[in-house]
Write a protein that holds these residues in place. Structure first.
Motif, mmCIF file in Angstrom:
data_model
loop_
_atom_site.group_PDB
_atom_site.id
_atom_site.type_symbol
_atom_site.label_atom_id
_atom_site.label_comp_id
_atom_site.label_asym_id
_atom_site.label_seq_id
_atom_site.Cartn_x
_atom_site.Cartn_y
_atom_site.Cartn_z
ATOM 1 N N ARG A 60 39.983 -9.620 -0.275
ATOM 2 C CA ARG A 60 39.211 -10.505 0.071
ATOM 3 C C ARG A 60 37.693 -10.382 -0.030
ATOM 4 O O ARG A 60 37.062 -11.242 -0.396
ATOM 5 C CB ARG A 60 39.415 -10.690 1.810
ATOM 6 C CG ARG A 60 40.752 -11.272 2.039
ATOM 7 C CD ARG A 60 40.851 -11.442 3.678
ATOM 8 N NE ARG A 60 42.224 -11.821 4.084
ATOM 9 C CZ ARG A 60 42.717 -12.016 5.253
ATOM 10 N NH1 ARG A 60 41.586 -11.716 6.284
ATOM 11 N NH2 ARG A 60 43.812 -12.230 5.649
ATOM 12 N N CYS A 61 37.335 -9.069 0.004
ATOM 13 C CA CYS A 61 35.710 -8.879 -0.104
ATOM 14 C C CYS A 61 35.587 -9.308 -1.685
ATOM 15 O O CYS A 61 34.668 -9.888 -2.057
ATOM 16 C CB CYS A 61 35.540 -7.507 -0.046
ATOM 17 S SG CYS A 61 33.927 -7.163 -0.522
ATOM 18 N N GLU A 62 36.293 -8.718 -2.578
ATOM 19 C CA GLU A 62 36.116 -8.812 -4.234
ATOM 20 C C GLU A 62 36.418 -10.409 -4.489
ATOM 21 O O GLU A 62 35.391 -10.850 -5.159
ATOM 22 C CB GLU A 62 37.333 -8.246 -4.723
ATOM 23 C CG GLU A 62 37.281 -6.812 -4.666
ATOM 24 C CD GLU A 62 38.454 -5.882 -5.410
ATOM 25 O OE1 GLU A 62 39.440 -6.448 -5.316
ATOM 26 O OE2 GLU A 62 38.115 -4.812 -6.117
ATOM 27 N N LYS B 71 39.738 -5.397 1.099
ATOM 28 C CA LYS B 71 39.173 -5.185 -0.122
ATOM 29 C C LYS B 71 39.216 -6.324 -0.994
ATOM 30 O O LYS B 71 38.436 -6.764 -1.678
ATOM 31 C CB LYS B 71 39.435 -3.789 -0.802
ATOM 32 C CG LYS B 71 38.880 -3.650 -2.040
ATOM 33 C CD LYS B 71 39.237 -2.119 -2.656
ATOM 34 C CE LYS B 71 38.594 -2.060 -3.961
ATOM 35 N NZ LYS B 71 39.044 -0.650 -4.593
ATOM 36 N N LEU C 275 29.181 -3.567 1.492
ATOM 37 C CA LEU C 275 29.991 -3.477 0.231
ATOM 38 C C LEU C 275 30.378 -2.148 -0.189
ATOM 39 O O LEU C 275 31.581 -1.972 -0.779
ATOM 40 C CB LEU C 275 29.184 -4.330 -0.780
ATOM 41 C CG LEU C 275 28.785 -5.795 -0.734
ATOM 42 C CD1 LEU C 275 28.324 -6.567 -1.741
ATOM 43 C CD2 LEU C 275 30.142 -6.694 -0.270
ATOM 44 N N ALA D 159 33.660 -13.226 9.448
ATOM 45 C CA ALA D 159 34.170 -13.839 8.296
ATOM 46 C C ALA D 159 34.484 -15.284 8.495
ATOM 47 O O ALA D 159 34.248 -16.306 7.590
ATOM 48 C CB ALA D 159 35.453 -13.031 7.519
ATOM 49 N N TYR E 86 33.675 -8.226 12.689
ATOM 50 C CA TYR E 86 33.652 -8.593 11.150
ATOM 51 C C TYR E 86 34.801 -9.701 10.933
ATOM 52 O O TYR E 86 34.344 -10.575 9.989
ATOM 53 C CB TYR E 86 33.891 -7.624 10.235
ATOM 54 C CG TYR E 86 32.750 -6.269 10.354
ATOM 55 C CD1 TYR E 86 31.393 -6.751 10.027
ATOM 56 C CD2 TYR E 86 32.954 -5.195 10.708
ATOM 57 C CE1 TYR E 86 30.454 -5.684 10.114
ATOM 58 C CE2 TYR E 86 32.182 -4.066 10.759
ATOM 59 C CZ TYR E 86 30.899 -4.339 10.568
ATOM 60 O OH TYR E 86 29.872 -3.531 10.506
ATOM 61 N N GLU F 131 34.208 -9.509 5.080
ATOM 62 C CA GLU F 131 35.551 -8.815 5.038
ATOM 63 C C GLU F 131 35.555 -7.449 4.407
ATOM 64 O O GLU F 131 36.168 -6.592 4.913
ATOM 65 C CB GLU F 131 36.106 -9.619 3.708
ATOM 66 C CG GLU F 131 36.300 -10.820 3.868
ATOM 67 C CD GLU F 131 37.572 -11.161 4.892
ATOM 68 O OE1 GLU F 131 37.963 -10.267 5.526
ATOM 69 O OE2 GLU F 131 37.939 -12.462 5.031
ATOM 70 N N ALA F 132 34.372 -7.030 3.838
ATOM 71 C CA ALA F 132 33.948 -5.549 3.548
ATOM 72 C C ALA F 132 34.116 -4.647 4.812
ATOM 73 O O ALA F 132 34.749 -3.621 5.130
ATOM 74 C CB ALA F 132 32.910 -5.137 2.713
ATOM 75 N N ASN G 286 35.627 -13.171 -2.688
ATOM 76 C CA ASN G 286 34.428 -13.828 -2.196
ATOM 77 C C ASN G 286 33.203 -13.385 -2.955
ATOM 78 O O ASN G 286 32.329 -14.405 -3.194
ATOM 79 C CB ASN G 286 34.438 -13.860 -0.572
ATOM 80 C CG ASN G 286 35.376 -14.536 0.085
ATOM 81 O OD1 ASN G 286 35.288 -15.675 0.205
ATOM 82 N ND2 ASN G 286 36.495 -13.852 0.610
ATOM 83 N N ALA H 84 32.169 -12.175 2.003
ATOM 84 C CA ALA H 84 32.399 -10.698 1.291
ATOM 85 C C ALA H 84 32.082 -9.782 2.126
ATOM 86 O O ALA H 84 32.688 -8.678 2.380
ATOM 87 C CB ALA H 84 31.685 -10.866 0.028
ATOM 88 N N ARG H 85 30.721 -9.685 2.842
ATOM 89 C CA ARG H 85 30.221 -8.613 3.503
ATOM 90 C C ARG H 85 31.003 -8.593 4.801
ATOM 91 O O ARG H 85 31.327 -7.312 5.244
ATOM 92 C CB ARG H 85 28.677 -9.101 3.931
ATOM 93 C CG ARG H 85 27.714 -8.876 2.870
ATOM 94 C CD ARG H 85 26.303 -8.928 3.160
ATOM 95 N NE ARG H 85 25.934 -7.503 3.841
ATOM 96 C CZ ARG H 85 25.639 -7.239 4.809
ATOM 97 N NH1 ARG H 85 25.552 -8.100 5.821
ATOM 98 N NH2 ARG H 85 25.326 -5.940 5.226
#
Length: 311
Positions: free
Chosen positions: A270-272, A268, A295, A238, A234, A262-263, A274, A259-260
């Motif tokens: 970085r996911c949020e 978390k 997610l 990313a 992952y 990073e999830a 992006n 985002a996917r």
């Protein structure tokens, strides 16, 4: 090439894997079709020259488009080439005939002499079209600007080969790293800017080349992003998506891809970040997002909905 009983092939948008030796025994007739904005355009032009050199019966048909299935006209020409015999086919329909020659005349009238000449030379390979195609190719080659236009085309193709080779080398170096911490964005942004400028150049040959280089760059990222996601690498996925964003700066889907990834990597924040960037770029809440397992592994359903509600 593995089945000698196959007497002819229509290849769309891609050439050879380079792992098999090509001969008249395993490749009897090869019709290649490619869009003029397809990243594999240059490859198929080179394949056409190579097959001519080794004596393989082949034809290259180009259409206005990208890495897509070809339109009816080019498919019809491919079938016509594979089946046309002087003693069997005497005419083609008037409407089809008009489409074929209008395409060449349009290029001539627009100043794209080498592209028009190349199209006519390929049509010479179809017996029923050869007489008219030969006259057109001779007429175009005698145009006072033909040599200049040919040189322009060849120069653009050389620059395109250099760009794609440089991109591939840098991209492969990125892939083979054991761990990817951060992307050196400046170098990739420079490459992306070069492609952008090519696409805006005064030369239409250069504009088309810019679109092919963009296609090559973004499709390379997409292909390996999904491979890396499937193998659960992952963090690297990313990074590859971030690289793609250098070329596709306004894409909400690319931010969603980051985002996917990073999830999946468990990041978390970085996911949020992006996912919020994707929403700012126009991403809307859908069932696909609400049921995205990656997610949901790091964000609750209510957290996801709140981000979209704040848009």
């Amino acid at each position: 090439m593995a089945y000698p009983q196959i007497s002819g092939v229509i290849a769309c948008g891609a050439g050879f894997a380079g792992t098999q030796e090509i001969s008249s025994k395993n490749l009897k007739a090869y019709s290649a079709i490619v869009g003029d904005k397809d990243m594999n355009f240059g490859e198929l032009v080179e394949d056409n020259d190579y097959l001519d050199e080794i004596g393989i019966s082949n034809i290259l048909l180009v259409f206005d488009g990208g890495h897509d299935w070809p339109p009816v006209t080019q498919m019809s020409l491919a079938f016509l080439w594979l089946t046309d015999k002087p003693d069997k086919i005497n005419t083609v329909s008037e409407s089809f005939d008009s489409i074929i020659w209008n395409s060449i005349n349009l290029k001539v009238n627009s100043g794209f002499l080498y592209a028009a000449w190349s199209e006519a030379k390929q049509l010479e390979r179809i017996p029923i079209l050869k007489p008219k195609a030969s006259l057109m190719s001779i007429e175009i080659a005698n145009h006072k600007n033909f040599v200049t236009d040919r040189n322009s085309f060849e120069q653009v193709m050389e620059e395109e080969r250099k760009y794609m080779n440089q991109f591939s080398i840098a991209f492969n170096q990125l892939l083979i790293q054991n761990s990817v911490v951060s992307l050196e964005k400046d170098a990739w942004l420079q490459k992306a800017e070069r492609v952008k400028q090519m696409s805006k150049d005064q030369s239409v040959y250069m504009q088309l080349s810019g679109k092919r280089c963009y296609d090559h760059s973004t499709r390379s990222c997409l292909e390996y992003y999904f491979q890396l996601m499937n193998s659960r690498d992952y963090s690297k996925a990313a990074t590859i998506a971030e690289l793609m964003l250098c070329f596709d700066t306004q894409s909400n889907n690319t931010c969603y891809m980051i985002a996917r990834a990073e999830a999946g990597a468990g990041n978390k924040k970085r996911c949020e970040r992006n996912l919020k960037d994707a929403i700012k770029r126009g991403l809307t809440l859908s069932k696909r997002i609400e049921e995205d397992d990656l997610l949901l592994s790091i964000l609750s359903a209510s957290e996801i909905r709140k981000m979209f509600d704040r848009k």
